[in-house]
Scaffold this motif. Sequence first.
Motif, PDB file in Angstrom:
ATOM      1  N   ALA A  53       0.895  -1.239  -0.048  1.00 43.32           N
ATOM      2  CA  ALA A  53      -0.038  -0.199   0.042  1.00 43.32           C
ATOM      3  C   ALA A  53       0.684   1.110  -0.038  1.00 43.32           C
ATOM      4  O   ALA A  53       1.898   1.260   0.655  1.00 43.32           O
ATOM      5  N   VAL A  54       0.655   2.175  -0.659  1.00 44.91           N
ATOM      6  CA  VAL A  54       1.433   3.482  -0.889  1.00 44.91           C
ATOM      7  C   VAL A  54       0.529   4.885  -0.694  1.00 44.91           C
ATOM      8  O   VAL A  54      -0.603   4.860  -1.051  1.00 44.91           O
ATOM      9  N   PRO A  55       0.841   5.650   0.320  1.00 43.56           N
ATOM     10  CA  PRO A  55       0.219   6.630   0.751  1.00 43.56           C
ATOM     11  C   PRO A  55      -0.225   7.577  -0.866  1.00 43.56           C
ATOM     12  O   PRO A  55       0.516   7.531  -1.720  1.00 43.56           O
ATOM     13  N   LEU A  56      -1.426   8.261  -0.669  1.00 40.70           N
ATOM     14  CA  LEU A  56      -2.006   8.825  -1.806  1.00 40.70           C
ATOM     15  C   LEU A  56      -2.471  10.155  -1.537  1.00 40.70           C
ATOM     16  O   LEU A  56      -3.255  10.166  -0.568  1.00 40.70           O
ATOM     17  N   ALA A  57      -2.215  11.195  -2.430  1.00 39.02           N
ATOM     18  CA  ALA A  57      -3.033  12.623  -2.009  1.00 39.02           C
ATOM     19  C   ALA A  57      -4.108  12.642  -2.813  1.00 39.02           C
ATOM     20  O   ALA A  57      -4.505  12.065  -3.850  1.00 39.02           O
ATOM     21  N   ALA A  58      -5.244  13.472  -2.220  1.00 43.22           N
ATOM     22  CA  ALA A  58      -6.535  13.413  -2.721  1.00 43.22           C
ATOM     23  C   ALA A  58      -6.417  13.904  -4.285  1.00 43.22           C
ATOM     24  O   ALA A  58      -7.319  13.349  -5.015  1.00 43.22           O
ATOM     25  N   GLU A  60      -4.382  12.908  -6.378  1.00 44.67           N
ATOM     26  CA  GLU A  60      -4.240  12.070  -7.424  1.00 44.67           C
ATOM     27  C   GLU A  60      -5.319  11.052  -7.639  1.00 44.67           C
ATOM     28  O   GLU A  60      -5.125  10.312  -8.551  1.00 44.67           O
ATOM     29  N   PHE A  61      -6.438  11.188  -6.947  1.00 42.27           N
ATOM     30  CA  PHE A  61      -7.657  10.040  -6.779  1.00 42.27           C
ATOM     31  C   PHE A  61      -8.032   9.908  -8.406  1.00 42.27           C
ATOM     32  O   PHE A  61      -8.130   8.924  -8.921  1.00 42.27           O
ATOM     33  N   ALA A  62      -8.427  10.896  -8.858  1.00 44.56           N
ATOM     34  CA  ALA A  62      -8.859  10.771 -10.434  1.00 44.56           C
ATOM     35  C   ALA A  62      -8.363  10.191 -11.295  1.00 44.56           C
ATOM     36  O   ALA A  62      -8.786   9.296 -12.043  1.00 44.56           O
ATOM     37  N   ILE A  63      -6.742  10.446 -11.341  1.00 39.99           N
ATOM     38  CA  ILE A  63      -6.149   9.484 -12.333  1.00 39.99           C
ATOM     39  C   ILE A  63      -5.500   8.230 -11.739  1.00 39.99           C
ATOM     40  O   ILE A  63      -5.597   7.368 -12.498  1.00 39.99           O
ATOM     41  N   ALA A  64      -5.304   8.317 -10.574  1.00 40.93           N
ATOM     42  CA  ALA A  64      -4.873   7.016  -9.799  1.00 40.93           C
ATOM     43  C   ALA A  64      -5.978   5.794  -9.896  1.00 40.93           C
ATOM     44  O   ALA A  64      -5.713   4.631 -10.018  1.00 40.93           O
ATOM     45  N   ALA A  65      -7.340   6.459  -9.863  1.00 38.52           N
ATOM     46  CA  ALA A  65      -8.145   5.338  -9.582  1.00 38.52           C
ATOM     47  C   ALA A  65      -8.269   4.456 -10.854  1.00 38.52           C
ATOM     48  O   ALA A  65      -9.242   3.482 -11.046  1.00 38.52           O
ATOM     49  N   ARG A  66      -7.930   4.917 -12.143  1.00 41.55           N
ATOM     50  CA  ARG A  66      -7.846   4.228 -13.296  1.00 41.55           C
ATOM     51  C   ARG A  66      -7.338   2.675 -13.118  1.00 41.55           C
ATOM     52  O   ARG A  66      -7.523   1.921 -13.960  1.00 41.55           O
ATOM     53  N   SER A  67      -6.267   2.921 -12.200  1.00 40.50           N
ATOM     54  CA  SER A  67      -5.394   1.754 -12.226  1.00 40.50           C
ATOM     55  C   SER A  67      -5.062   1.129 -10.931  1.00 40.50           C
ATOM     56  O   SER A  67      -4.606  -0.005 -10.763  1.00 40.50           O
ATOM     57  N   ALA A 104       0.249   1.646 -15.327  1.00 43.00           N
ATOM     58  CA  ALA A 104      -0.178   2.249 -14.405  1.00 43.00           C
ATOM     59  C   ALA A 104       0.160   3.262 -13.629  1.00 43.00           C
ATOM     60  O   ALA A 104       1.369   3.793 -13.858  1.00 43.00           O
ATOM     61  N   TYR A 105      -0.662   4.026 -12.996  1.00 44.39           N
ATOM     62  CA  TYR A 105      -0.066   5.314 -12.435  1.00 44.39           C
ATOM     63  C   TYR A 105       0.836   5.115 -11.277  1.00 44.39           C
ATOM     64  O   TYR A 105       0.717   4.102 -10.385  1.00 44.39           O
ATOM     65  N   VAL A 106       1.758   6.055 -11.030  1.00 46.20           N
ATOM     66  CA  VAL A 106       2.824   5.772 -10.073  1.00 46.20           C
ATOM     67  C   VAL A 106       2.614   6.973  -9.314  1.00 46.20           C
ATOM     68  O   VAL A 106       2.785   8.010  -9.410  1.00 46.20           O
ATOM     69  N   PRO A 107       2.052   6.800  -7.815  1.00 52.26           N
ATOM     70  CA  PRO A 107       1.762   7.685  -6.920  1.00 52.26           C
ATOM     71  C   PRO A 107       2.874   8.833  -6.538  1.00 52.26           C
ATOM     72  O   PRO A 107       4.429   8.277  -6.714  1.00 52.26           O
ATOM     73  N   ALA A 108       2.667   9.980  -6.301  1.00 55.78           N
ATOM     74  CA  ALA A 108       3.705  10.991  -6.086  1.00 55.78           C
ATOM     75  C   ALA A 108       4.608  10.503  -4.757  1.00 55.78           C
ATOM     76  O   ALA A 108       5.730  10.968  -4.888  1.00 55.78           O
ATOM     77  N   TYR A 109       4.121   9.649  -3.945  1.00 54.57           N
ATOM     78  CA  TYR A 109       4.819   9.505  -2.817  1.00 54.57           C
ATOM     79  C   TYR A 109       6.160   8.687  -3.333  1.00 54.57           C
ATOM     80  O   TYR A 109       7.080   8.686  -2.584  1.00 54.57           O
ATOM     81  N   LEU A 110       5.923   7.823  -4.182  1.00 53.33           N
ATOM     82  CA  LEU A 110       7.005   6.865  -4.737  1.00 53.33           C
ATOM     83  C   LEU A 110       7.849   7.753  -5.593  1.00 53.33           C
ATOM     84  O   LEU A 110       9.300   7.729  -5.801  1.00 53.33           O
ATOM     85  N   ARG A 111       7.460   8.603  -6.207  1.00 55.49           N
ATOM     86  CA  ARG A 111       8.169   9.697  -7.355  1.00 55.49           C
ATOM     87  C   ARG A 111       8.920  10.608  -6.629  1.00 55.49           C
ATOM     88  O   ARG A 111      10.037  11.072  -7.102  1.00 55.49           O
ATOM     89  N   ARG A 112       8.541  11.033  -5.318  1.00 53.41           N
ATOM     90  CA  ARG A 112       9.377  11.693  -4.430  1.00 53.41           C
ATOM     91  C   ARG A 112      10.383  11.257  -3.670  1.00 53.41           C
ATOM     92  O   ARG A 112      11.622  12.037  -3.623  1.00 53.41           O
TER      93      ARG A 112
END
Length: 253
Positions: A53-58, A60-67, A104-112
Amino acid sequence: MSESTTAPDAMNGAAAAPTLPPLYGQLEGLTAERHSALRLRDAGYGFAAAASAVPLAAEEFAIAARSLAIVFAAQAPHMPVALTGLAAGTNLFVDSGGAWKIGAYVPAYLRRYPFFLLRVAEGSEELALCIDPGAPQVSDSAGEPLFTADGKPAPQLERAFAFTKSVEEAMLRTRTMTQRLAELGLLKSSVVQFEQHGHPVRIDGFFAVDRPALAALPPEQLAELRDRGWLEVIYAHLLSIGGIPDLARGIGG
């Protein structure tokens, strides 16, 4: 036969100092004196191979929810996470070579990562950019330098600071949202049940927005969610939960 799985929670213990945030082995404040030789290289996402599980910001939901399936942590303040696996220590979005699943979307938490912002002192508004020196992205021989020859922040470091600051601000706004959703009684313990190979599967241990509670909100509170841009976030989250059975099947494709 019934299989019951508790959804992983990446936020357990993440907020309380001196516990480190998920995935970080240590944090050091970046200084030219101490880190002048450091460089940053592309090392893929192998560092997150055990992050289910990876922390996610609100935002990001719209694009993250696709994958990605998005749920809320069972523990207050119920920060959201993107589920990347249903078994602890398993990330189905990272392959054996450390590459993220294509498309698949890569959460900003990981890209940071490997950067993080910490306050210089309790109660202070001043933030210091920190780095995990043991991260695979950090090298003293390969990649882009973090500092110039005269000890100034290199463009790579300036970009890292700007992005890390934007992620921190987004997480703070997300915390405000989750606190309000909790106040309105919208976040409740949830369960997803489905059949797999002819057997019932039950996934629990997470919070989600309760549809009946959302539908029962007074008009003024529903308008508040709309005006703050949170209705889109809520619907993206609810739609994304439909992806949990894919996680149980190992994603596929």
